[in-house]
Scaffold this active site. Structure first.
Site, PDB file in Angstrom:
ATOM      1  CB  SER A 159      -0.312  -0.426   1.684  1.00  0.00           C
ATOM      2  OG  SER A 159      -1.466  -1.283   0.886  1.00  0.00           O
ATOM      3  CB  CYS A 219      -4.102  -3.291   1.820  1.00  0.00           C
ATOM      4  SG  CYS A 219      -5.199  -3.149   1.386  1.00  0.00           S
ATOM      5  CB  CYS A 222      -8.277  -4.209   3.533  1.00  0.00           C
ATOM      6  SG  CYS A 222      -6.534  -3.896   4.174  1.00  0.00           S
ATOM      7  CE  LYS A 239     -11.320  -7.149   7.063  1.00  0.00           C
ATOM      8  NZ  LYS A 239     -10.135  -6.186   7.918  1.00  0.00           N
ATOM      9  CE1 TYR A 291      -7.674  -5.150  11.740  1.00  0.00           C
ATOM     10  CE2 TYR A 291      -6.296  -5.235  13.368  1.00  0.00           C
ATOM     11  CZ  TYR A 291      -5.856  -4.693  11.102  1.00  0.00           C
ATOM     12  OH  TYR A 291      -5.523  -4.756  10.273  1.00  0.00           O
ATOM     13  CD  GLU A 325     -11.102  -7.204  10.798  1.00  0.00           C
ATOM     14  OE1 GLU A 325     -11.722  -6.014  11.033  1.00  0.00           O
ATOM     15  OE2 GLU A 325     -10.060  -7.439  10.119  1.00  0.00           O
ATOM     16  CG  ASP A 345       1.803  -2.602   8.521  1.00  0.00           C
ATOM     17  OD1 ASP A 345       0.809  -2.106   8.364  1.00  0.00           O
ATOM     18  OD2 ASP A 345       1.401  -3.783   8.587  1.00  0.00           O
ATOM     19  CG  HIS A 347     -36.174   8.796  11.346  1.00  0.00           C
ATOM     20  ND1 HIS A 347     -36.476   8.394  12.505  1.00  0.00           N
ATOM     21  CD2 HIS A 347     -38.459   8.454  10.992  1.00  0.00           C
ATOM     22  CE1 HIS A 347     -36.913   7.856  12.937  1.00  0.00           C
ATOM     23  NE2 HIS A 347     -38.272   7.551  12.272  1.00  0.00           N
ATOM     24  CD  GLU A 357     -33.408   8.257  13.748  1.00  0.00           C
ATOM     25  OE1 GLU A 357     -34.131   9.270  13.788  1.00  0.00           O
ATOM     26  OE2 GLU A 357     -33.802   7.402  13.311  1.00  0.00           O
TER      27      GLU A 357
HETATM   28  C1  LIG Z   1      -5.873  -9.881   7.978  1.00  0.00           C
HETATM   29  C2  LIG Z   1      -5.408  -8.823   7.782  1.00  0.00           C
HETATM   30  C3  LIG Z   1      -6.512  -7.591   7.433  1.00  0.00           C
HETATM   31  C4  LIG Z   1      -6.364  -6.301   7.762  1.00  0.00           C
HETATM   32  N1  LIG Z   1      -7.360  -5.341   7.290  1.00  0.00           N
HETATM   33  C5  LIG Z   1      -7.258  -3.844   7.802  1.00  0.00           C
HETATM   34  C6  LIG Z   1      -8.260  -3.212   6.772  1.00  0.00           C
HETATM   35  O1  LIG Z   1      -8.948  -3.721   7.594  1.00  0.00           O
HETATM   36  N2  LIG Z   1      -8.304  -2.037   6.975  1.00  0.00           N
HETATM   37  C7  LIG Z   1      -6.958  -0.997   6.756  1.00  0.00           C
HETATM   38  O2  LIG Z   1      -6.327   0.014   6.760  1.00  0.00           O
HETATM   39  N3  LIG Z   1      -5.562  -1.942   6.956  1.00  0.00           N
HETATM   40  C8  LIG Z   1      -5.622  -3.577   7.470  1.00  0.00           C
HETATM   41  N4  LIG Z   1      -5.013  -4.907   7.539  1.00  0.00           N
HETATM   42  C9  LIG Z   1      -3.698  -3.836   7.833  1.00  0.00           C
HETATM   43  C10 LIG Z   1      -2.738  -3.519   5.985  1.00  0.00           C
HETATM   44  O3  LIG Z   1      -2.859  -4.567   5.562  1.00  0.00           O
HETATM   45  C11 LIG Z   1      -1.383  -3.440   6.208  1.00  0.00           C
HETATM   46  O4  LIG Z   1      -1.770  -2.178   7.235  1.00  0.00           O
HETATM   47  C12 LIG Z   1      -0.576  -2.354   5.332  1.00  0.00           C
HETATM   48  O5  LIG Z   1      -0.631  -3.575   4.369  1.00  0.00           O
HETATM   49  C13 LIG Z   1       0.485  -2.169   5.654  1.00  0.00           C
HETATM   50  O6  LIG Z   1       0.692  -1.381   4.043  1.00  0.00           O
HETATM   51  P1  LIG Z   1       2.571  -1.642   4.350  1.00  0.00           P
HETATM   52  O7  LIG Z   1       2.856  -0.819   2.272  1.00  0.00           O
HETATM   53  O8  LIG Z   1       3.056  -0.640   5.032  1.00  0.00           O
HETATM   54  O9  LIG Z   1       2.757  -3.354   3.821  1.00  0.00           O
HETATM   55  P2  LIG Z   1       2.898  -4.240   3.024  1.00  0.00           P
HETATM   56  O10 LIG Z   1       1.046  -3.721   2.344  1.00  0.00           O
HETATM   57  O11 LIG Z   1       2.386  -5.409   4.192  1.00  0.00           O
HETATM   58  O12 LIG Z   1       3.865  -3.697   1.509  1.00  0.00           O
HETATM   59  C14 LIG Z   1       4.951  -4.549   1.623  1.00  0.00           C
HETATM   60  C15 LIG Z   1       5.292  -5.396   0.784  1.00  0.00           C
HETATM   61  O13 LIG Z   1       7.260  -5.337   0.730  1.00  0.00           O
HETATM   62  C16 LIG Z   1       7.547  -6.857  -0.181  1.00  0.00           C
HETATM   63  N5  LIG Z   1       8.441  -6.904   1.073  1.00  0.00           N
HETATM   64  C17 LIG Z   1       8.546  -7.633   2.140  1.00  0.00           C
HETATM   65  N6  LIG Z   1      10.252  -7.107   2.834  1.00  0.00           N
HETATM   66  C18 LIG Z   1      10.343  -6.931   1.153  1.00  0.00           C
HETATM   67  C19 LIG Z   1      12.136  -6.972   0.801  1.00  0.00           C
HETATM   68  N7  LIG Z   1      13.174  -6.913   1.273  1.00  0.00           N
HETATM   69  N8  LIG Z   1      12.565  -6.633  -0.182  1.00  0.00           N
HETATM   70  C20 LIG Z   1      11.541  -6.828  -1.584  1.00  0.00           C
HETATM   71  N9  LIG Z   1       9.948  -6.247  -1.216  1.00  0.00           N
HETATM   72  C21 LIG Z   1       9.491  -6.933   0.524  1.00  0.00           C
HETATM   73  C22 LIG Z   1       6.319  -7.783   0.880  1.00  0.00           C
HETATM   74  O14 LIG Z   1       6.184  -8.668  -0.364  1.00  0.00           O
HETATM   75  C23 LIG Z   1       4.718  -6.069   0.506  1.00  0.00           C
HETATM   76  O15 LIG Z   1       4.299  -6.778  -0.944  1.00  0.00           O
HETATM   77  C24 LIG Z   1      -4.780  -5.853   7.563  1.00  0.00           C
HETATM   78  C25 LIG Z   1      -4.151  -6.351   7.634  1.00  0.00           C
HETATM   79  C26 LIG Z   1      -4.442  -7.990   7.548  1.00  0.00           C
HETATM   80  C27 LIG Z   1      -2.799  -8.890   8.031  1.00  0.00           C
END
Ligand SMILES: Cc1cc2nc3c(=O)[nH]c(=O)nc-3n(C[C@H](O)[C@H](O)[C@H](O)COP(=O)(O)OP(=O)(O)OC[C@H]3O[C@@H](n4cnc5c(N)ncnc54)[C@H](O)[C@@H]3O)c2cc1C
Length: 461
Positions: A14, A42, A47, A50, A178, A182, A304, A437, A442
């Site tokens: 993301s 995500c 997300c 899910k 959470y 879920e 993250d 309403h 509301e």
């Molecule tokens: C089950 C579940 C449900 C969720 N539901 C929600 C929700 O409803 N709403 C919400 O807002 N958030 C939700 N989240 C959280 C959300 O998915 C994360 O907060 C978000 O994806 C974080 O984005 P990011 O870019 O930090 O990391 P990520 O999206 O995890 O992307 C990191 C990327 O880096 C890549 N990577 C890692 N190390 C390396 C490397 N050394 N070299 C090359 N590539 C690498 C990985 O393969 C991955 O593609 C959920 C998470 C989970 C697990």
């Protein structure tokens, strides 16, 4: 000094994708490395799948409620492999859209693992090294495993839960956050017998107490069996494939799958950050300043991997802010205080701002307004479902400090409440807004009586 690229992004999730797209659109020469599929957690295992599964699970309630509205629903059945296949098609489409948008913005995508090899150097799995003026670490997080549990290899995490070949008729969920809530809620509705165990005395630590109780009760009504204050100590795989789980209170539970959902940790192991002088916290998180830059001025981090607010829109907002600051017109500050959190159980829980206990500790005077009611749909369906809404208000300024909603569509409602909080809305502003309403929302503008009052941290009403 000339570098191969202006911006090297590690991780096309993301945050990384957004940062790379914005940087490239500002004209920065940008390369993104991704070791898996584009889209990250995500899109592929968070997300999106899910929410699709949550939608699938809620048909169970619709079928049950339909009779009260005059419908006769025939025999229904659920086909897990069909849902998994439909989900896979959709996440594949989305992943491809992410990839196409990245390339269309002018960024180059390298499908390899990358590690940091110095303050301005990145090493790819293939051995190729690239120098970069700025490096963004956007590697996200991964499920943390329960250390010291015998047989932990017989368990799954949220990563595997979406793609199980066989639907687990009996599921043991470990954890109370959470994600655990879920999964417990959705697998129960899809037909699994769910047992949920956690160390804590209730689900959703950190959320408002009344809402935690409301979520627990709603899950229990749906048939989830809870065991609080314990964790697995031993997991044995039996000849028929079932797992026999011994809990710390001595009890044993049999399940087809054991889902460990006890938290997530940054994916910073063996990432080479020490070569650039970037220290990690005890959890493996990268520490950054307000501009999302580490102690090494060329190394930045978002999402993250910061282990702060692990939500997709936060990673996206941070990615955008960083790219705008490094290569564009400068970044607008990010408002972390009015980020809404939603738990997609059934009903949903939406929360923004302070909980009652948090506000009582931090503010001299706090007024709490609450509505606990039977939603309109339940009147004919006969469902025992309740809806709970709460406003936490600063008793001195009347500013609304927190909004908490446990109801159908709370995720949609809380987004709008978050705008009101961002604008600094007071209780008078809520009261001055005419109701829609008949809706559940509301209630938010018609709560007149103070339900509880705190002064100096003490409850006085
Ligand atoms: C089950 C579940 C449900 C969720 N539901 C929600 C929700 O409803 N709403 C919400 O807002 N958030 C939700 N989240 C959280 C959300 O998915 C994360 O907060 C978000 O994806 C974080 O984005 P990011 O870019 O930090 O990391 P990520 O999206 O995890 O992307 C990191 C990327 O880096 C890549 N990577 C890692 N190390 C390396 C490397 N050394 N070299 C090359 N590539 C690498 C990985 O393969 C991955 O593609 C959920 C998470 C989970 C697990």
């Amino acid at each position: 000094m000339a570098f191969d690229v202006d911006f090297f992004v590690i991780g096309a999730g993301s945050g990384g994708v957004r940062a790379a797209r914005i940087a490239a659109s500002h004209g920065a020469k940008t390369v993104v490395a991704e070791e898996g599929r584009v889209g990250g957690t995500c899109v592929l295992r968070g997300c999106v799948p899910k929410k699709l599964y949550v939608y699938a699970s809620r048909f169970a309630d619709d079928f049950a409620d339909a009779a009260g509205f005059g419908w006769t629903v025939g025999n229904v059945s659920f086909d897990w492999p069909r849902l998994v296949a439909a989900k896979e098609k959709e996440v594949t489409r989305l992943s491809e859209a992410y990839r196409a948008n990245l390339v269309a913005a002018g960024a180059e995508l390298v499908r390899e693992r990358a590690t940091v090899a110095g303050p301005n150097r990145v090493r790819l799995m293939s051995g190729r090294e690239i120098s970069a003026q700025h490096i963004l670490v956007a590697v996200g997080s991964a499920p943390s495993v329960l250390a010291g549990v015998v047989g932990i290899e017989h368990t799954i995490t949220s990563n595997e839960a979406f793609d199980l070949a066989v639907f687990p008729q009996r599921l043991l969920v470990v954890g109370g956050g959470y994600i655990a809530v879920e999964f417990g809620s959705l697998f129960r509705r899809l037909g699994a017998a769910v047992t949920q165990v956690m160390r804590a005395p209730n689900v959703l630590r950190g959320f408002d107490e009344d809402m935690r109780i409301g979520v627990r009760d709603a899950m229990a009504r749906a048939g989830v069996k809870f065991r609080f204050g314990c964790l697995p100590t031993r997991i044995e795989k039996q000849a028929d494939g079932a797992r026999r789980v011994t809990l710390s209170d001595g009890a044993t539970v049999e399940a087809d799958q054991v889902l460990i959902a006890t938290g997530r940790l940054p994916q910073t192991k063996a990432l080479g950050l020490e070569t650039a002088g970037v220290p990690l916290s005890a959890h493996g998180a990268i520490k950054v300043n307000d501009g999302l830059t580490s102690v090494t001025p060329s190394i930045h981090a978002i999402g993250d991997v910061l282990h702060r607010v692990n939500l997709t829109p936060v990673a996206i907002r941070e990615g955008e802010a960083l790219a705008d600051r490094l290569f564009g017109p400068g970044a607008k500050p990010i408002r972390y205080d009015t980020i809404a959190h939603v738990v997609f159980g059934t009903p949903e829980l939406g929360a923004v701002g302070s909980s009652e206990s948090d506000a009582a500790e931090r503010f001299a005077k706090v007024d709490v307004y609450m509505a606990d009611f039977r939603p309109m749909r339940a009147t004919l369906s006969g469902s025992p479902e309740r809806a709970i809404m709460k406003l936490v208000v600063d008793g001195e300024t009347q500013k609304v400090l927190g909004v908490h909603i446990l109801a159908d569509h709370a995720g949609e409602m809380i987004q709008l409440a978050a705008i009101a909080l961002t604008l600094g809305a007071t209780k008078e502003d809520f009261d001055a807004t005419v109701a829609v309403h008949p809706t559940a929302a509301e209630e938010l503008v018609t709560m007149r009586e103070v339900a509880r009052r705190y002064e100096g941290g003490r409850r006085v009403l």
